[in-house]
Design a protein around this motif. Structure first.
Motif, short mmCIF file in Angstrom:
data_model
loop_
_atom_site.label_atom_id
_atom_site.label_comp_id
_atom_site.label_asym_id
_atom_site.label_seq_id
_atom_site.Cartn_x
_atom_site.Cartn_y
_atom_site.Cartn_z
N PRO A 34 0.81 -1.23 0.00
CA PRO A 34 0.00 0.00 0.00
C PRO A 34 0.84 1.28 0.00
O PRO A 34 0.54 2.22 -0.75
N LEU A 35 1.89 1.32 0.82
CA LEU A 35 2.66 2.55 0.95
C LEU A 35 3.55 2.80 -0.27
O LEU A 35 3.61 3.93 -0.79
N SER A 36 4.23 1.77 -0.74
CA SER A 36 5.07 1.95 -1.93
C SER A 36 4.23 2.26 -3.16
O SER A 36 4.68 2.98 -4.07
N THR A 37 2.99 1.77 -3.19
CA THR A 37 2.08 2.12 -4.29
C THR A 37 1.73 3.59 -4.24
O THR A 37 1.69 4.29 -5.26
N GLU A 38 1.46 4.10 -3.03
CA GLU A 38 1.16 5.54 -2.89
C GLU A 38 2.33 6.38 -3.39
O GLU A 38 2.14 7.38 -4.11
N VAL A 39 3.54 6.00 -2.98
CA VAL A 39 4.72 6.77 -3.38
C VAL A 39 4.92 6.71 -4.89
O VAL A 39 5.24 7.72 -5.54
N TYR A 40 4.73 5.54 -5.47
CA TYR A 40 4.86 5.41 -6.92
C TYR A 40 3.91 6.37 -7.63
O TYR A 40 4.29 7.06 -8.58
N LEU A 210 14.98 -0.56 -0.14
CA LEU A 210 14.24 0.70 -0.16
C LEU A 210 13.31 0.77 1.05
O LEU A 210 12.53 -0.16 1.30
N ARG A 211 13.36 1.88 1.78
CA ARG A 211 12.47 2.08 2.92
C ARG A 211 11.52 3.24 2.63
O ARG A 211 11.95 4.36 2.34
N TYR A 212 10.21 2.94 2.69
CA TYR A 212 9.16 3.93 2.51
C TYR A 212 8.56 4.27 3.87
O TYR A 212 8.18 3.37 4.62
N GLY A 222 3.25 4.95 9.00
CA GLY A 222 3.36 3.75 8.18
C GLY A 222 4.76 3.59 7.63
O GLY A 222 5.48 4.57 7.43
N SER A 223 5.17 2.34 7.42
CA SER A 223 6.52 2.07 6.92
C SER A 223 6.52 0.76 6.14
O SER A 223 5.79 -0.18 6.50
N GLU A 224 7.29 0.71 5.07
CA GLU A 224 7.46 -0.51 4.29
C GLU A 224 8.93 -0.66 3.89
O GLU A 224 9.59 0.33 3.58
#
Length: 275
Positions: A34-40, A210-212, A222-224
């Motif tokens: 979810p978080l890396s998708t938001e950043v993308y 990679l840390r989001y 939130g963190s991924e």
């Protein structure tokens, strides 16, 4: 340069055997959550182009059959192609990416067929006039076996005379970590840090940690952690993979133009046909 003590590429698991970053890929993986998708989507919103959106629109002009985009992600390329009148389907392993893609399509009254599937295994023989993989997503497949399997399936998925277009980034063996990046929206801040980069000479693979993080009013909400293992290829190697998969008429151009690749090219686009 190797630091004092043990190798920088290893950590000790439970005080015992050192474990390399590459060995831990199976535990963490590169899939988008979810978080890396938001950043993308913040970094590369729908329609954002590196020159690839215009290139693929030109290359696919006149195609009347269906087009498949494996690793479709959020629909960055898919949506503009749909809006230009092409019939494009997508597949992706990330449920979060596909959910965002469906939402972006629905907001534009578009309803493409989207498959939750791995591009290395997805098979619909003869269903497509073209298969496209922009943005170098093919290098996310882990090793020669998975890549060869994907290309063989792309060949089967194409109708006779169908066209395959694949972006392959020029190899980058650098292991320097990129600077931290961040995005703001309303009261939220998203940060992306490259914690570590490892290059494996034996497999010709580059692995990035990679840390989001997502922050609200200064608090972490939130963190991924995501690991990208990028399989690097030379032009000759990838051309041979295409030939081995049954493709013919293989050509290569650079940086979304018509010129052949040169020493400073960043991206190679392979075009091949199924006869």
């Amino acid at each position: 340069m190797r630091p004092a003590g043990r190798s920088a590429a290893a950590r000790t698991a439970g005080g015992g055997t050192p474990v390399t970053i590459s060995q831990e890929m199976h535990a963490l993986g590169w899939n988008y959550g979810p978080l890396s998708t938001e950043v993308y989507n913040l970094d590369k919103p729908i329609g954002h182009s590196f020159g690839d959106v215009e290139y693929y629109r030109r290359q696919l002009g006149g195609i009347e059959g269906s087009v498949l985009e494996p690793a479709v992600g959020t629909g960055r390329v898919l949506v503009p192609l749909l809006e230009s009148g092409l019939r494009v389907e997508g597949c992706d392993t990330s449920a979060d990416m596909l959910a965002l893609c469906r939402a972006e399509c629905a907001s534009r009254d578009l309803a493409p067929v989207l498959h939750h599937a791995d591009m290395a295994d997805f098979l619909r023989p003869g269903a497509y006039s073209a298969v496209i993989i922009p943005a170098g997503s093919i290098v996310l497949l882990d090793g020669r076996e998975a890549t060869a399997r994907a290309l063989a399936n792309f060949h089967q998925n194409l109708e006779p005379g169908g066209c395959l277009l694949i972006d392959v980034p020029a190899p980058d063996m650098a292991t320097d970590a990129a600077p931290m990046r961040y995005w703001r929206r309303d009261d939220y801040v998203w940060t992306l840090q490259t914690l570590r980069v490892e290059y494996d000479r034996a497999t010709n693979q580059r692995t990035e940690w990679l840390r989001y993080d997502k922050w609200h009013d200064g608090a972490l909400v939130g963190s991924e952690l995501q690991l990208f293992r990028l399989q690097l290829w030379s032009i000759a190697e990838f051309r041979q993979l295409l030939v081995d998969a049954g493709f013919t008429d293989v050509t290569v151009t650079a940086d979304y133009g018509d010129a052949a690749p040169g020493p400073s090219s960043d991206n190679w686009t392979f075009r091949a046909l199924r006869h």
